[in-house]
Motif scaffolding. Sequence first.
Motif, PDB file in Angstrom:
ATOM      1  N   LYS A 142      29.208 -35.251 -54.142  1.00 19.27           N
ATOM      2  CA  LYS A 142      29.378 -33.883 -54.632  1.00 19.27           C
ATOM      3  C   LYS A 142      30.341 -33.098 -53.750  1.00 19.27           C
ATOM      4  CE  LYS A 142      24.636 -33.592 -56.440  1.00 19.27           C
ATOM      5  NZ  LYS A 142      23.378 -32.802 -56.449  1.00 19.27           N
ATOM      6  N   ALA A 143      31.277 -32.405 -54.388  1.00 21.80           N
ATOM      7  CA  ALA A 143      32.089 -31.423 -53.666  1.00 21.80           C
ATOM      8  C   ALA A 143      31.171 -30.285 -53.241  1.00 21.80           C
ATOM      9  CB  ALA A 143      33.203 -30.901 -54.567  1.00 21.80           C
ATOM     10  N   ALA A 147      32.947 -25.942 -58.434  1.00 24.03           N
ATOM     11  CA  ALA A 147      33.971 -26.750 -59.100  1.00 24.03           C
ATOM     12  C   ALA A 147      33.788 -26.711 -60.610  1.00 24.03           C
ATOM     13  CB  ALA A 147      33.919 -28.187 -58.592  1.00 24.03           C
ATOM     14  N   LYS A 150      32.181 -29.584 -62.440  1.00 23.72           N
ATOM     15  CA  LYS A 150      32.858 -30.879 -62.527  1.00 23.72           C
ATOM     16  C   LYS A 150      32.865 -31.650 -61.207  1.00 23.72           C
ATOM     17  CE  LYS A 150      34.068 -29.715 -66.714  1.00 23.72           C
ATOM     18  NZ  LYS A 150      33.385 -30.299 -67.886  1.00 23.72           N
ATOM     19  N   GLY A 151      32.332 -31.077 -60.152  1.00 25.93           N
ATOM     20  CA  GLY A 151      32.486 -31.672 -58.831  1.00 25.93           C
ATOM     21  C   GLY A 151      31.413 -32.649 -58.421  1.00 25.93           C
ATOM     22  N   ILE A 168      37.859 -36.137 -54.496  1.00 25.80           N
ATOM     23  CA  ILE A 168      37.463 -34.818 -54.001  1.00 25.80           C
ATOM     24  C   ILE A 168      38.212 -34.438 -52.726  1.00 25.80           C
ATOM     25  CG2 ILE A 168      35.543 -33.493 -53.028  1.00 25.80           C
ATOM     26  CD1 ILE A 168      33.675 -35.119 -54.890  1.00 25.80           C
ATOM     27  N   ARG A 172      42.236 -33.789 -53.568  1.00 19.61           N
ATOM     28  CA  ARG A 172      41.963 -32.341 -53.637  1.00 19.61           C
ATOM     29  C   ARG A 172      41.812 -31.867 -55.082  1.00 19.61           C
ATOM     30  NH1 ARG A 172      40.200 -30.604 -49.117  1.00 19.61           N
ATOM     31  NH2 ARG A 172      41.018 -28.501 -49.469  1.00 19.61           N
ATOM     32  N   PHE A 174      39.471 -30.533 -56.550  1.00 14.78           N
ATOM     33  CA  PHE A 174      38.765 -29.257 -56.693  1.00 14.78           C
ATOM     34  C   PHE A 174      39.147 -28.269 -55.596  1.00 14.78           C
ATOM     35  CE2 PHE A 174      36.065 -32.790 -58.145  1.00 14.78           C
ATOM     36  CZ  PHE A 174      36.115 -32.533 -59.510  1.00 14.78           C
ATOM     37  N   ALA A 177      37.019 -26.421 -52.532  1.00 16.33           N
ATOM     38  CA  ALA A 177      35.626 -26.802 -52.787  1.00 16.33           C
ATOM     39  C   ALA A 177      35.331 -28.197 -52.256  1.00 16.33           C
ATOM     40  CB  ALA A 177      35.325 -26.746 -54.286  1.00 16.33           C
ATOM     41  N   GLY A 178      36.396 -28.992 -52.054  1.00 21.08           N
ATOM     42  CA  GLY A 178      36.227 -30.351 -51.569  1.00 21.08           C
ATOM     43  C   GLY A 178      36.523 -30.533 -50.094  1.00 21.08           C
ATOM     44  N   VAL A 181      32.023 -32.944 -48.351  1.00 19.72           N
ATOM     45  CA  VAL A 181      31.285 -33.574 -49.441  1.00 19.72           C
ATOM     46  C   VAL A 181      29.837 -33.794 -49.029  1.00 19.72           C
ATOM     47  CG1 VAL A 181      33.257 -34.732 -50.501  1.00 19.72           C
ATOM     48  CG2 VAL A 181      31.923 -35.921 -48.744  1.00 19.72           C
TER      49      VAL A 181
END
Length: 218
Positions: A142-143, A147, A150-151, A168, A172, A174, A177-178, A181
Motif C-alpha cells: 500500500k502507498a 491515492a 488506487k494505491g 509505487i 511514482r 501516486f 503518496a508513495g 509503503v
Amino acid sequence: MRVLIVGGGAREHALAWRLSQDAGVEVIGAPGNAGIAAVGRTVAVDPTDTEQVVELAKRESADLVVVGPEAPLVAGVVDALRDNGIDAFGPDRAAARLEGSKIFSKQFMARHDIPTAGFAVFDDPDAATRYIEEANRPLVVKADGLAAGKGVIVASNAKEAIAGVDRIMRERAFGDAGDRVLIEECLVGQEVSYHVISDGHRFIPLAPAQDHKRAFDG
C-alpha cells in the motif's frame, strides 16, 4: 436550510440526492457534478483550498457544510470552517490522519492494541524488495498517502508484490503518496465496513456495508 456539500464524486452526489428530498433543504455542490446539479446548484471551487471553501460558505450563508472526500479533510477544511464559526460535518485534520496515512493508521492500531494484520513500513524500495523476497507469501502493498483508492496492490506472490513496490516507489505512480509503503500480511475472508458517527464523546452506529472491489475482471 442551506447545505454546502464539498466534493464532486459519487459519494457527494448520493448525499446531495438524499438531502434534497427533505423539505426546506437547499443543496449546493462545491464543486459538485452533473448529478448534484440536477438536485441543487454547483459552484466551481477547489475543495482542498480551505480559504476558498470558507469564503464560499460565508457567501452562501451555509447553515451546514458536509465534507465528503478524504483530501479536503486531510487538508483541514473542517478545522478552517469551525474556526470561522461555521457548522461542519466531518473529521478534523487530526482525525483525518487515520485515512490520510495508512502507516499512521496501522501504528495507531498497534499502539492501542486494536487487532490488525501484521505489517512492516519502508521508505527504501530495495529494503522493501528484500523483505518481500524473504517473506515469500501473499502480501498487500500500500502507498502510504491518499491515492484515490488506487494505491493498494493485493499480491498473490513475491513477483506481484515487488512489481507493486516498483510502481509505487520507483515509478511514482501516486506521486508523494508513495514516499513510503506499508506491506501487510494478506488476510482472506469477508470484508465488512462498520461506520459510526461521533462527536468525540458519543457515537451512533450505522449499518454495516461491504465493498466488492475485485468483482469481475475490472
